[in-house]
Design a protein around this motif. Structure first.
Motif, mmCIF file in Angstrom:
data_model
loop_
_atom_site.group_PDB
_atom_site.id
_atom_site.type_symbol
_atom_site.label_atom_id
_atom_site.label_comp_id
_atom_site.label_asym_id
_atom_site.label_seq_id
_atom_site.Cartn_x
_atom_site.Cartn_y
_atom_site.Cartn_z
ATOM 1 N N VAL A 71 0.871 -1.167 0.000
ATOM 2 C CA VAL A 71 0.000 0.000 0.000
ATOM 3 C C VAL A 71 0.909 1.217 0.000
ATOM 4 C CG1 VAL A 71 -1.775 1.293 1.225
ATOM 5 C CG2 VAL A 71 -1.789 -1.200 1.311
ATOM 6 N N GLN A 72 0.682 2.135 -0.950
ATOM 7 C CA GLN A 72 1.484 3.357 -1.024
ATOM 8 C C GLN A 72 0.574 4.556 -0.785
ATOM 9 O OE1 GLN A 72 4.488 3.963 -4.092
ATOM 10 N NE2 GLN A 72 3.657 5.995 -4.455
ATOM 11 N N VAL A 73 1.015 5.417 0.135
ATOM 12 C CA VAL A 73 0.291 6.647 0.448
ATOM 13 C C VAL A 73 1.211 7.813 0.120
ATOM 14 C CG1 VAL A 73 -0.786 7.999 2.283
ATOM 15 C CG2 VAL A 73 -1.031 5.504 2.263
ATOM 16 N N THR A 74 0.689 8.789 -0.616
ATOM 17 C CA THR A 74 1.443 9.988 -0.961
ATOM 18 C C THR A 74 0.716 11.193 -0.385
ATOM 19 O OG1 THR A 74 2.093 8.927 -3.028
ATOM 20 C CG2 THR A 74 2.453 11.301 -2.872
ATOM 21 N N GLY A 75 1.493 12.173 0.075
ATOM 22 C CA GLY A 75 0.870 13.368 0.627
ATOM 23 C C GLY A 75 1.852 14.510 0.759
ATOM 24 N N LEU A 76 1.389 15.582 1.364
ATOM 25 C CA LEU A 76 2.182 16.789 1.582
ATOM 26 C C LEU A 76 2.154 17.133 3.062
ATOM 27 C CD1 LEU A 76 0.658 18.868 -1.354
ATOM 28 C CD2 LEU A 76 2.801 17.591 -1.379
ATOM 29 N N ILE A 77 3.241 17.724 3.553
ATOM 30 C CA ILE A 77 3.323 18.090 4.958
ATOM 31 C C ILE A 77 4.093 19.400 5.095
ATOM 32 C CG2 ILE A 77 5.440 16.756 5.364
ATOM 33 C CD1 ILE A 77 4.308 16.049 8.150
ATOM 34 N N ASP A 78 3.702 20.198 6.076
ATOM 35 C CA ASP A 78 4.429 21.425 6.390
ATOM 36 C C ASP A 78 5.557 21.082 7.358
ATOM 37 O OD1 ASP A 78 3.149 23.293 4.783
ATOM 38 O OD2 ASP A 78 1.581 23.691 6.262
#
Length: 150
Positions: A71-78
């Motif tokens: 399972v691959q999760v991609t996202g953005l973070i500050d």
């Protein structure tokens, strides 16, 4: 007739690049190179991560892909890659940590699952997060920190 500017000394240019790269991974907060990426745009609206995949606190999930058994999760973070790395560094389940300033990678392992986490700088104070989780018996299919191409 116009005069030409002097041709720069290639050795000076190489020394300057090497010095910048060496300085890039030092200290807390954004490195000189990451700081040069500029201001971060606002984070978009996100989607929900699968309950069994741990993402760093504050991550806005933008994509989930299932390629059984991974399972691959991609996202953005500050947070910078170094800040993401620091959030995991003292955990008991950490197998390996790799940090290059612009990118940090963490490999985590429990009795049943292995998780690969990569944070890549997207701006001065933010990162793109990729988390790949696999059952321990499929751990060989995960990327290995320090051996993954950019």
């Amino acid at each position: 007739m116009a005069t030409r500017p002097p041709i720069p000394n290639p050795r000076r240019r190489v020394v300057a690049v090497v010095a910048a790269l060496l300085a890039g991974g030092c200290g807390g907060g954004p490195t000189a190179g990451v700081a040069d990426l500029g201001e971060c745009p606002p984070l978009p609206a996100g989607i929900t991560a699968p309950a069994d995949v741990e993402v760093p606190a504050g991550t806005v999930v933008t994509d989930v892909a299932h390629v059984d058994p991974l399972v691959q999760v991609t996202g953005l973070i500050d947070a910078t890659p170094v800040e993401v790395r620091d959030a995991y560094a003292d955990r008991a389940d950490v197998v390996h940590v790799e940090d290059e300033g612009f990118e940090a990678e963490v490999l985590l392992s429990t009795a049943t699952h292995r998780t690969y986490l990569r944070a890549q700088a997207r701006c001065a104070t933010g990162s793109v997060i990729t988390v790949v989780r696999a059952p321990e018996d499929a751990a060989g299919r995960l990327p290995v920190p320090g051996q993954v191409g950019g």
